[in-house]
Write a protein that holds these residues in place. Structure first.
Motif, mmCIF file in Angstrom:
data_model
loop_
_atom_site.group_PDB
_atom_site.id
_atom_site.type_symbol
_atom_site.label_atom_id
_atom_site.label_comp_id
_atom_site.label_asym_id
_atom_site.label_seq_id
_atom_site.Cartn_x
_atom_site.Cartn_y
_atom_site.Cartn_z
ATOM 1 N N ALA A 158 -60.373 49.087 10.965
ATOM 2 C CA ALA A 158 -59.369 48.363 10.212
ATOM 3 C C ALA A 158 -57.960 48.539 10.706
ATOM 4 C CB ALA A 158 -59.249 48.647 8.724
ATOM 5 N N LYS A 159 -57.568 50.006 10.968
ATOM 6 C CA LYS A 159 -56.404 50.335 11.512
ATOM 7 C C LYS A 159 -56.323 49.968 13.013
ATOM 8 C CE LYS A 159 -55.912 54.631 8.781
ATOM 9 N NZ LYS A 159 -55.834 56.030 8.611
ATOM 10 N N VAL A 201 -60.926 48.313 2.003
ATOM 11 C CA VAL A 201 -61.549 48.742 3.316
ATOM 12 C C VAL A 201 -62.645 49.779 2.943
ATOM 13 C CG1 VAL A 201 -61.436 49.835 5.587
ATOM 14 C CG2 VAL A 201 -59.476 48.157 4.583
ATOM 15 N N VAL A 217 -56.929 46.136 3.189
ATOM 16 C CA VAL A 217 -56.102 45.143 4.229
ATOM 17 C C VAL A 217 -55.680 44.037 3.815
ATOM 18 C CG1 VAL A 217 -58.349 44.310 4.815
ATOM 19 C CG2 VAL A 217 -56.610 44.301 6.347
ATOM 20 N N GLU A 231 -62.417 52.561 8.010
ATOM 21 C CA GLU A 231 -60.903 52.452 7.930
ATOM 22 C C GLU A 231 -60.363 52.659 9.387
ATOM 23 O OE1 GLU A 231 -59.807 55.962 5.430
ATOM 24 O OE2 GLU A 231 -60.255 55.010 3.533
ATOM 25 N N ALA A 271 -55.381 46.105 12.847
ATOM 26 C CA ALA A 271 -54.246 45.971 12.461
ATOM 27 C C ALA A 271 -53.394 46.159 13.658
ATOM 28 C CB ALA A 271 -53.626 46.427 11.175
ATOM 29 N N MET A 301 -58.200 52.175 0.195
ATOM 30 C CA MET A 301 -57.475 51.651 1.448
ATOM 31 C C MET A 301 -57.696 50.025 1.364
ATOM 32 S SD MET A 301 -57.527 52.100 5.414
ATOM 33 C CE MET A 301 -56.574 53.723 5.404
ATOM 34 N N ILE A 346 -52.160 47.251 6.551
ATOM 35 C CA ILE A 346 -53.256 48.298 5.883
ATOM 36 C C ILE A 346 -52.099 49.018 5.082
ATOM 37 C CG2 ILE A 346 -54.616 49.979 6.316
ATOM 38 C CD1 ILE A 346 -55.545 47.761 7.456
#
Length: 81
Positions: A57-58, A49, A3, A54, A61, A1, A71
């Motif tokens: 990070a989500k 990421v 970003v 994860e 966003a 993943m 993402i």
């Protein structure tokens, strides 16, 4: 993943900073910065990421009011913008 962060779109609300510690405040610019990232084009920064970040990070966003954070999954498909 991975970003992707578009610094030019960022308006400095810093909600991402509260959600993921990879984002930091740059008070001199009035914008967030994405630590340990690479500038892939002017004002656009990308980084991997870590698996254990994860979810953070989500959330970062999703919390951005101007969609400056995108993402992508491991296949390069956009997951969150």
């Amino acid at each position: 993943m991975k970003v992707e962060f578009d610094e030019d779109v960022c308006i400095g609300m810093f909600q991402c900073v509260a959600e993921w510690d990879a984002f930091e405040e740059d008070k001199s610019k009035g914008k967030a910065i994405l630590a340990d990232s690479e500038e892939v084009e002017e004002g656009v920064f990308v980084r991997e990421v870590p698996d254990d970040a994860e979810l953070d990070a989500k959330f970062a966003a999703r919390s951005c009011p101007v969609d400056a954070i995108t993402i992508y999954d491991d296949d390069g498909e956009q997951v969150i913008s």
